[in-house]
Write a protein that holds these residues in place. Structure first.
Motif, PDB file in Angstrom:
ATOM      1  N   ALA A   1      19.287  24.974  33.821  1.00  0.00           N
ATOM      2  CA  ALA A   1      19.871  23.676  34.157  1.00  0.00           C
ATOM      3  C   ALA A   1      20.364  22.969  32.889  1.00  0.00           C
ATOM      4  N   PHE A   2      19.512  22.936  31.870  1.00  0.00           N
ATOM      5  CA  PHE A   2      19.889  22.195  30.661  1.00  0.00           C
ATOM      6  C   PHE A   2      21.019  22.874  29.876  1.00  0.00           C
ATOM      7  N   HIS A   3      21.145  24.170  30.068  1.00  0.00           N
ATOM      8  CA  HIS A   3      22.298  24.867  29.492  1.00  0.00           C
ATOM      9  C   HIS A   3      23.592  24.273  30.082  1.00  0.00           C
ATOM     10  N   HIS A   4      23.586  24.046  31.402  1.00  0.00           N
ATOM     11  CA  HIS A   4      24.781  23.477  32.030  1.00  0.00           C
ATOM     12  C   HIS A   4      24.977  22.004  31.653  1.00  0.00           C
ATOM     13  N   LEU A   5      23.880  21.284  31.535  1.00  0.00           N
ATOM     14  CA  LEU A   5      24.013  19.871  31.138  1.00  0.00           C
ATOM     15  C   LEU A   5      24.661  19.774  29.755  1.00  0.00           C
TER      16      LEU A   5
ATOM     17  N   ARG B   1      25.038   9.798  26.772  1.00  0.00           N
ATOM     18  CA  ARG B   1      25.234   9.480  28.195  1.00  0.00           C
ATOM     19  C   ARG B   1      24.361  10.361  29.099  1.00  0.00           C
ATOM     20  N   LYS B   2      23.816  11.424  28.538  1.00  0.00           N
ATOM     21  CA  LYS B   2      23.003  12.352  29.351  1.00  0.00           C
ATOM     22  C   LYS B   2      21.516  11.987  29.319  1.00  0.00           C
ATOM     23  N   GLU B   3      21.192  10.946  28.581  1.00  0.00           N
ATOM     24  CA  GLU B   3      19.766  10.650  28.374  1.00  0.00           C
ATOM     25  C   GLU B   3      19.012  10.287  29.652  1.00  0.00           C
ATOM     26  N   SER B   4      19.606   9.457  30.506  1.00  0.00           N
ATOM     27  CA  SER B   4      18.894   9.028  31.726  1.00  0.00           C
ATOM     28  C   SER B   4      18.647  10.200  32.668  1.00  0.00           C
ATOM     29  N   ILE B   5      19.659  11.012  32.850  1.00  0.00           N
ATOM     30  CA  ILE B   5      19.495  12.172  33.734  1.00  0.00           C
ATOM     31  C   ILE B   5      18.438  13.118  33.172  1.00  0.00           C
ATOM     32  N   THR B   6      18.438  13.267  31.863  1.00  0.00           N
ATOM     33  CA  THR B   6      17.429  14.116  31.221  1.00  0.00           C
ATOM     34  C   THR B   6      16.032  13.553  31.478  1.00  0.00           C
ATOM     35  N   GLU B   7      15.910  12.247  31.315  1.00  0.00           N
ATOM     36  CA  GLU B   7      14.603  11.601  31.506  1.00  0.00           C
ATOM     37  C   GLU B   7      14.116  11.768  32.950  1.00  0.00           C
ATOM     38  N   ILE B   8      14.990  11.510  33.908  1.00  0.00           N
ATOM     39  CA  ILE B   8      14.588  11.582  35.321  1.00  0.00           C
ATOM     40  C   ILE B   8      14.252  13.025  35.716  1.00  0.00           C
ATOM     41  N   THR B   9      15.051  13.976  35.249  1.00  0.00           N
ATOM     42  CA  THR B   9      14.764  15.363  35.638  1.00  0.00           C
ATOM     43  C   THR B   9      13.492  15.871  34.948  1.00  0.00           C
TER      44      THR B   9
ATOM     45  N   GLU C   1       6.080  29.113  34.491  1.00  0.00           N
ATOM     46  CA  GLU C   1       7.060  29.961  33.809  1.00  0.00           C
ATOM     47  C   GLU C   1       8.392  29.974  34.562  1.00  0.00           C
ATOM     48  N   LYS C   2       8.305  30.088  35.886  1.00  0.00           N
ATOM     49  CA  LYS C   2       9.521  30.136  36.703  1.00  0.00           C
ATOM     50  C   LYS C   2      10.252  28.798  36.657  1.00  0.00           C
ATOM     51  N   MET C   3       9.487  27.733  36.716  1.00  0.00           N
ATOM     52  CA  MET C   3      10.132  26.417  36.620  1.00  0.00           C
ATOM     53  C   MET C   3      10.834  26.258  35.276  1.00  0.00           C
ATOM     54  N   ASN C   4      10.162  26.714  34.222  1.00  0.00           N
ATOM     55  CA  ASN C   4      10.781  26.634  32.887  1.00  0.00           C
ATOM     56  C   ASN C   4      12.097  27.396  32.846  1.00  0.00           C
ATOM     57  N   TYR C   5      12.087  28.573  33.477  1.00  0.00           N
ATOM     58  CA  TYR C   5      13.298  29.401  33.504  1.00  0.00           C
ATOM     59  C   TYR C   5      14.464  28.624  34.127  1.00  0.00           C
ATOM     60  N   PHE C   6      14.200  27.971  35.254  1.00  0.00           N
ATOM     61  CA  PHE C   6      15.293  27.242  35.920  1.00  0.00           C
ATOM     62  C   PHE C   6      15.638  25.941  35.192  1.00  0.00           C
ATOM     63  N   TYR C   7      14.665  25.338  34.562  1.00  0.00           N
ATOM     64  CA  TYR C   7      14.987  24.141  33.758  1.00  0.00           C
ATOM     65  C   TYR C   7      15.872  24.516  32.567  1.00  0.00           C
ATOM     66  N   ASP C   8      15.566  25.639  31.931  1.00  0.00           N
ATOM     67  CA  ASP C   8      16.402  26.076  30.807  1.00  0.00           C
ATOM     68  C   ASP C   8      17.836  26.305  31.259  1.00  0.00           C
TER      69      ASP C   8
ATOM     70  N   GLY D   1      22.279  20.616  38.886  1.00  0.00           N
ATOM     71  CA  GLY D   1      21.520  20.198  40.065  1.00  0.00           C
ATOM     72  C   GLY D   1      20.958  21.376  40.837  1.00  0.00           C
ATOM     73  N   ARG D   2      21.726  22.443  40.899  1.00  0.00           N
ATOM     74  CA  ARG D   2      21.281  23.620  41.651  1.00  0.00           C
ATOM     75  C   ARG D   2      20.017  24.222  41.006  1.00  0.00           C
ATOM     76  N   ASN D   3      20.030  24.305  39.703  1.00  0.00           N
ATOM     77  CA  ASN D   3      18.861  24.881  39.011  1.00  0.00           C
ATOM     78  C   ASN D   3      17.658  23.933  39.016  1.00  0.00           C
ATOM     79  N   ILE D   4      17.912  22.647  38.841  1.00  0.00           N
ATOM     80  CA  ILE D   4      16.833  21.660  38.943  1.00  0.00           C
ATOM     81  C   ILE D   4      16.257  21.704  40.368  1.00  0.00           C
ATOM     82  N   GLY D   5      17.149  21.873  41.339  1.00  0.00           N
ATOM     83  CA  GLY D   5      16.741  21.887  42.749  1.00  0.00           C
ATOM     84  C   GLY D   5      15.840  23.070  43.086  1.00  0.00           C
ATOM     85  N   ILE D   6      16.129  24.214  42.489  1.00  0.00           N
ATOM     86  CA  ILE D   6      15.275  25.392  42.721  1.00  0.00           C
ATOM     87  C   ILE D   6      13.884  25.115  42.146  1.00  0.00           C
ATOM     88  N   ALA D   7      13.848  24.572  40.936  1.00  0.00           N
ATOM     89  CA  ALA D   7      12.556  24.229  40.320  1.00  0.00           C
ATOM     90  C   ALA D   7      11.833  23.158  41.149  1.00  0.00           C
TER      91      ALA D   7
END
Ligand code: IPE
Ligand code: IPE
Ligand code: MG
Ligand code: MG
Ligand code: MG
Length: 328
Positions: A299-303, A312-320, A290-297, A204-210
């Motif tokens: 984020a998804f590392h933590h997911l 079970r992670k599919e919905s959160i992945t879709e929404i983010t 590019e910066k958004m991609n960096y924080f999304y990467d 959430g923290r990394n998605i939030g920065i993006a």
């Protein structure tokens, strides 16, 4: 861990909105609530309550238990927006006049305070006393961080040069911690392991920065019709957005002089257009992505490290992923 079946994001939001359809606070006819009702009639994307409930559901929790904390988070978010619009002198929010513009500053201050208290009321409605203290603690720590971030954002208006790191730590406070905390609270309600709580928070923290970087982008490249806000206002207010910070970082001497001149413009539209010219010259759109991609990467590392069945992670992945491409 329990393995309840998953609920779709649409169903989750429907349940949430049915539960909190036309809430009443205090005496309906008391004028002090005018600003509150005006603002919450128009609820925005509701991304924080959705992410809270999705995190809870994903981790095997009961979303019914997450409803009140989710509404509390949204109320608190609303309170920060009403105050933010006073601070930023914004005229439009969610496609209508800001509470400040509609009712005046004093009513907007009270409406924001009122919503902050209403948030606590809904936290107290949370049915599970075993984790209420922990949730309150996270809530308070988050609220404090947001005020700190908002103060820094304000101070940056009067500073010429802000480093990228300074900018990132400011938006982490003002925006990303609330998205992170929403997801962590969802995980706590689901009684997730400490490790899973940690990873969902970091997600959430990394998605939030993006999310805030995209918000900065939308201020310039979005459409007023879709965002419901007036375009270019960050430029007018000398806000140190990602776009601006990056432009200053990349500008050569000549371009720095141009930025300086642009900032001295007293005509708002000319100022916006001059800064926009520089953003195009410096490919700021590409750098933002590019910066958004960096924080999304990140984020998804933590997911990926959350220890549950991947499906079970599919919905959160879709929404983010929808947040990444959002137009509002
Ligand atoms: C706006 O938040 C403030 C930021 C932190 C960027 P949202 O973009 O979630 O606003 P609403 O709630 O959908 O209106
Ligand atoms: C808002 O940042 C962050 C908080 C409300 C805490 P912005 O000032 O960029 O948000 P908008 O663009 O007005 O929604
Ligand atoms: Mg602001
Ligand atoms: Mg603002
Ligand atoms: Mg903004």
């Amino acid at each position: 861990m329990k393995t309840t079946s998953l609920v779709s994001p649409t169903e989750i939001l429907r349940k949430y909105n049915d539960t909190f359809d036309q809430p009443t606070f205090g005496d309906q006819y008391d004028k002090v609530y005018d600003g509150v009702y005006y603002f919450i009639r128009n609820e925005g994307k509701q991304i924080r309550p959705l992410l809270l409930m999705l995190a809870c559901d994903m981790l095997g929790g009961d979303i019914d238990k997450a409803l009140n904390p989710a509404y509390a988070i949204q109320m608190f978010h609303n309170s920060t927006l009403v105050h933010d619009d006073i601070i930023d002198k914004s005229e439009y929010r969610r496609g209508q006049l800001t509470v400040n513009k509609k009712f005046g500053r004093n009513t907007a201050i009270m409406a924001g305070d009122m919503m902050f208290i209403i948030a606590y009321e809904y936290l107290l409605n949370h049915s599970d006393n075993s984790n209420l203290h922990q949730i309150l603690k996270i809530f308070n720590q988050t609220a404090v961080k947001i005020m700190e971030g908002q103060q820094i954002d304000l101070e940056f208006e009067n500073r010429d040069h802000i480093s990228e790191d300074e900018y990132l730590s400011m938006i982490e406070c003002k925006t990303s911690v609330l998205i992170a905390a929403s997801m962590e609270i969802g995980a706590i309600i689901a009684e997730a392991s400490e490790q899973n709580c940690h990873h969902i928070y970091e997600f959430g923290r990394n998605i939030g920065i993006a999310f805030q970087i995209k918000d900065d982008w939308l201020d310039v490249f979005g459409s007023a019709e879709l965002t419901g806000k007036k375009i270019g206002q960050d430029i007018v207010r000398n806000k140190k957005t990602y776009l601006f910070v990056k432009a200053l970082q990349l500008a050569n001497e000549e371009q720095k002089i141009k930025i300086d001149h642009a900032l001295k413009q007293t005509d708002d539209n000319k100022k916006i257009n001059k800064v926009l010219e520089l953003y195009h010259e410096l490919n700021i759109q590409g750098h933002t992505k590019e910066k958004m991609n960096y924080f999304y990467d990140k984020a998804f590392h933590h997911l990926a490290l959350i220890d549950i069945d991947p499906y079970r992670k599919e919905s959160i992945t879709e929404i983010t992923n929808q947040l990444y491409t959002r137009k509002k």
